[in-house]
Design a protein around this motif. Structure first.
Motif, PDB file in Angstrom:
ATOM      1  N   GLU A 285       0.826  -1.207   0.000  1.00 52.83           N
ATOM      2  CA  GLU A 285       0.000   0.000   0.000  1.00 52.83           C
ATOM      3  C   GLU A 285       0.861   1.258   0.000  1.00 52.83           C
ATOM      4  N   ASP A 286       0.267   2.313  -0.541  1.00 50.85           N
ATOM      5  CA  ASP A 286       0.850   3.655  -0.477  1.00 50.85           C
ATOM      6  C   ASP A 286       2.165   3.811  -1.235  1.00 50.85           C
ATOM      7  N   ILE A 287       2.210   3.288  -2.451  1.00 49.50           N
ATOM      8  CA  ILE A 287       3.387   3.549  -3.287  1.00 49.50           C
ATOM      9  C   ILE A 287       3.327   5.021  -3.694  1.00 49.50           C
ATOM     10  N   PRO A 288       4.353   5.805  -3.346  1.00 54.69           N
ATOM     11  CA  PRO A 288       4.297   7.251  -3.635  1.00 54.69           C
ATOM     12  C   PRO A 288       4.812   7.547  -5.049  1.00 54.69           C
ATOM     13  N   ARG A 289       4.748   8.805  -5.442  1.00 58.07           N
ATOM     14  CA  ARG A 289       5.454   9.208  -6.656  1.00 58.07           C
ATOM     15  C   ARG A 289       6.934   9.145  -6.353  1.00 58.07           C
ATOM     16  N   LEU A 290       7.697   8.635  -7.307  1.00 59.39           N
ATOM     17  CA  LEU A 290       9.120   8.444  -7.074  1.00 59.39           C
ATOM     18  C   LEU A 290       9.906   9.396  -7.958  1.00 59.39           C
ATOM     19  N   SER A 291      11.080   9.758  -7.466  1.00 64.00           N
ATOM     20  CA  SER A 291      11.913  10.675  -8.242  1.00 64.00           C
ATOM     21  C   SER A 291      13.337  10.595  -7.716  1.00 64.00           C
ATOM     22  N   ALA A 292      14.195  11.492  -8.239  1.00 65.15           N
ATOM     23  CA  ALA A 292      15.581  11.526  -7.767  1.00 65.15           C
ATOM     24  C   ALA A 292      15.630  11.787  -6.259  1.00 65.15           C
ATOM     25  N   GLU A 293      14.620  12.463  -5.762  1.00 62.06           N
ATOM     26  CA  GLU A 293      14.561  12.781  -4.329  1.00 62.06           C
ATOM     27  C   GLU A 293      14.588  11.525  -3.452  1.00 62.06           C
ATOM     28  N   ASN A 294      13.779  10.556  -3.879  1.00 58.53           N
ATOM     29  CA  ASN A 294      13.760   9.306  -3.108  1.00 58.53           C
ATOM     30  C   ASN A 294      14.312   8.163  -3.952  1.00 58.53           C
ATOM     31  N   PHE A 295      15.476   8.442  -4.519  1.00 58.54           N
ATOM     32  CA  PHE A 295      16.096   7.502  -5.447  1.00 58.54           C
ATOM     33  C   PHE A 295      16.300   6.113  -4.831  1.00 58.54           C
ATOM     34  N   ASN A 296      16.737   6.082  -3.584  1.00 63.17           N
ATOM     35  CA  ASN A 296      16.995   4.773  -2.955  1.00 63.17           C
ATOM     36  C   ASN A 296      15.724   3.945  -2.830  1.00 63.17           C
ATOM     37  N   GLN A 297      14.663   4.585  -2.393  1.00 66.47           N
ATOM     38  CA  GLN A 297      13.384   3.874  -2.292  1.00 66.47           C
ATOM     39  C   GLN A 297      12.934   3.376  -3.665  1.00 66.47           C
ATOM     40  N   ALA A 298      13.115   4.246  -4.670  1.00 67.15           N
ATOM     41  CA  ALA A 298      12.700   3.880  -6.023  1.00 67.15           C
ATOM     42  C   ALA A 298      13.500   2.678  -6.520  1.00 67.15           C
ATOM     43  N   ARG A 299      14.790   2.710  -6.261  1.00 66.35           N
ATOM     44  CA  ARG A 299      15.661   1.622  -6.697  1.00 66.35           C
ATOM     45  C   ARG A 299      15.238   0.309  -6.017  1.00 66.35           C
ATOM     46  N   ARG A 300      14.923   0.406  -4.745  1.00 62.77           N
ATOM     47  CA  ARG A 300      14.483  -0.804  -4.028  1.00 62.77           C
ATOM     48  C   ARG A 300      13.156  -1.307  -4.578  1.00 62.77           C
ATOM     49  N   PHE A 301      12.303  -0.355  -4.925  1.00 61.36           N
ATOM     50  CA  PHE A 301      11.002  -0.756  -5.468  1.00 61.36           C
ATOM     51  C   PHE A 301      11.191  -1.525  -6.783  1.00 61.36           C
ATOM     52  N   VAL A 302      12.117  -1.040  -7.605  1.00 58.31           N
ATOM     53  CA  VAL A 302      12.411  -1.731  -8.867  1.00 58.31           C
ATOM     54  C   VAL A 302      12.882  -3.161  -8.565  1.00 58.31           C
ATOM     55  N   THR A 303      13.759  -3.300  -7.599  1.00 61.42           N
ATOM     56  CA  THR A 303      14.274  -4.629  -7.229  1.00 61.42           C
ATOM     57  C   THR A 303      13.154  -5.513  -6.690  1.00 61.42           C
ATOM     58  N   LEU A 304      12.292  -4.907  -5.881  1.00 59.27           N
ATOM     59  CA  LEU A 304      11.157  -5.663  -5.328  1.00 59.27           C
ATOM     60  C   LEU A 304      10.262  -6.187  -6.454  1.00 59.27           C
ATOM     61  N   VAL A 305       9.919  -5.292  -7.383  1.00 62.83           N
ATOM     62  CA  VAL A 305       9.027  -5.702  -8.475  1.00 62.83           C
ATOM     63  C   VAL A 305       9.697  -6.787  -9.327  1.00 62.83           C
ATOM     64  N   ASP A 306      10.984  -6.648  -9.568  1.00 63.16           N
ATOM     65  CA  ASP A 306      11.695  -7.696 -10.322  1.00 63.16           C
ATOM     66  C   ASP A 306      11.591  -9.042  -9.602  1.00 63.16           C
ATOM     67  N   ALA A 307      11.802  -9.027  -8.293  1.00 59.14           N
ATOM     68  CA  ALA A 307      11.758 -10.286  -7.533  1.00 59.14           C
ATOM     69  C   ALA A 307      10.351 -10.883  -7.567  1.00 59.14           C
ATOM     70  N   LEU A 308       9.339 -10.037  -7.417  1.00 60.79           N
ATOM     71  CA  LEU A 308       7.956 -10.522  -7.444  1.00 60.79           C
ATOM     72  C   LEU A 308       7.622 -11.060  -8.825  1.00 60.79           C
ATOM     73  N   TYR A 309       8.147 -10.368  -9.831  1.00 57.44           N
ATOM     74  CA  TYR A 309       7.883 -10.784 -11.211  1.00 57.44           C
ATOM     75  C   TYR A 309       8.501 -12.150 -11.469  1.00 57.44           C
ATOM     76  N   GLU A 310       9.745 -12.302 -11.095  1.00 58.28           N
ATOM     77  CA  GLU A 310      10.431 -13.587 -11.300  1.00 58.28           C
ATOM     78  C   GLU A 310       9.703 -14.699 -10.555  1.00 58.28           C
ATOM     79  N   GLY A 311       9.241 -14.389  -9.358  1.00 58.35           N
ATOM     80  CA  GLY A 311       8.571 -15.398  -8.538  1.00 58.35           C
ATOM     81  C   GLY A 311       7.093 -15.572  -8.874  1.00 58.35           C
TER      82      GLY A 311
END
Ligand SMILES: Nc1ncnc2c1ncn2[C@@H]1O[C@H](COP(=O)(O)OP(=O)(O)OP(=O)(O)O)[C@@H](O)[C@H]1O
Ligand SMILES: [Mg+2]
Length: 353
Positions: A285-311
């Motif tokens: 829940e509550d995925i925010p708008r992502l940008s350079a400001e919260n780059f680390n969170q965005a990067r983790r989200f990308v990794t999370l989605v990749d892992a969920l996708y693979e699984g």
């Protein structure tokens, strides 16, 4: 248990399923044996000794077939037995904590007191999702369960694999084989081979991506969560490379967390992989708008989605905007196109099967 099952059918909460019907007698047999073993019998009551061992049940089969649901009904039906229903992974973590504590006290054979403490509390352990992926677990389960069985604890478990496929291709697997033999000796092994993945059926045609992440989205997600997880969700802690990764709410393969729980902390690919392995459906829940400001969170989200996708995990999400508009500027926004496209694909009706 059969009565409870029939009542659920009659209420319309369950669809008739011959494969589920077919495994009810295996549960009934365990219930009858438990009741029989508990009945006082002559002098046996006066002599303190381990209760008569009851042969348990190892129920395995494909995802979403109703294994956890049936086990819940079973646990409900044997209310007279001192019992505990626990996620296998959570149980093993308690065991490891107990072993650490015993070793700190200088106990030579740490497994003995830890197993005794478990056996003191329960006659029946009902595990959900027995799977062994960790060498630390693989190397102790044999001796641990030997002691639990010897103390008269009965074990009922669900699993996605037959016993022979547990810890498949695991390190030092030959040391693990006695555990498989023990399971097959102490438990009836039964396959639930239904044709329907009810989790998919329940989500078919449902919206699973909500934006904006307002009150409406919250209510819709709460309703889906109630349907899939019902009551009794509890936190699930995953042990990943010595760290604890906590999913705040988990039940029957379905977990619920906020974006900040998952991406607001320094988690990495191994953590997200562990999450993708532990759950079939993840509510974020509550995925925010992502940008350079919260780059680390965005990067983790990308990794999370990749892992969920693979699984091939089902994702149910609420977000500030459409997938394509979540990350439109800044470093990595180009790469985010793939994440957005995956988020789209994962909303499809056939996803996860
Ligand atoms: N006969 C049925 N009719 C309708 N819904 C069902 C039926 N059996 C199970 N369900 C529902 O389907 C969902 C999945 O069932 P359950 O969690 O028991 O599957 P499982 O076999 O344990 O899956 P997994 O292997 O992924 O853990 C649950 O929401 C459950 O209540
Ligand atoms: Mg299950």
């Amino acid at each position: 248990m059969t009565q409870l099952y029939r009542a659920r059918l009659a209420e319309g909460g369950l669809t008739p399923d011959p494969a589920q019907e077919a495994v009810l007698p295996a549960f009934e047999r365990v219930a009858a044996d438990l009741a029989h073993a508990a009945a006082p019998r002559g002098l046996g009551r006066l002599i303190r000794r381990a209760p008569e061992p009851v042969r348990g049940l190892y129920l395995w089969g494909d995802v979403g077939r109703g294994k956890s649901m049936l086990m819940d009904l079973f646990v409900q039906s044997v209310a007279a037995t001192a019992r505990r229903r626990v996620h296998f992974h959570a149980f093993m973590q308690e065991i490891h904590a107990g072993l650490d504590a015993a070793r700190k006290r200088g106990v030579a054979d740490a497994i003995a007191p830890v197993a005794a403490a478990v056996a003191d509390e329960v006659r029946l352990l009902a595990f959900d999702e027995m799977q062994i992926t960790d060498i630390a677990d693989a190397m102790i389960v044999g001796r641990l369960f030997e002691k639990l069985f010897a103390a008269g604890v009965a074990v009922v478990t669900t699993s996605n694999r037959p016993p022979d496929a547990l810890y498949k291709d695991g390190l030092n697997r030959q040391l693990f084989l006695p555990f498989i033999a023990l399971l097959k000796d102490r438990m009836a092994v039964v396959e639930l081979s239904g044709a329907t993945d009810y989790r998919q059926t329940r989500l078919a045609g449902e919206r699973v991506y909500f934006h904006p992440a307002g009150a409406e989205a919250r209510a819709a997600i709460a309703a889906i969560w109630a349907d899939l997880a019902g009551d009794g969700a509890a936190p699930l802690t995953l042990r990943v490379q010595g760290r604890d990764v906590v999913l705040p709410a988990f039940r029957d393969g379905v977990a619920r967390a906020t974006f900040w729980d998952l991406c607001g902390q320094p988690l990495g690919p191994a953590d997200y992989l562990a999450i993708a392995t532990a759950v079939r459906v993840l509510v974020v829940e509550d995925i925010p708008r992502l940008s350079a400001e919260n780059f680390n969170q965005a990067r983790r989200f990308v990794t999370l989605v990749d892992a969920l996708y693979e699984g091939r995990v089902r994702l149910i999400a609420s977000a500030a905007d459409e997938p394509e508009r979540l990350y439109i500027e800044g470093e990595g926004s180009f790469e985010f196109a793939r994440t957005a496209s995956r988020l789209r694909e994962m909303q499809g009706a056939g996803w996860g099967t």
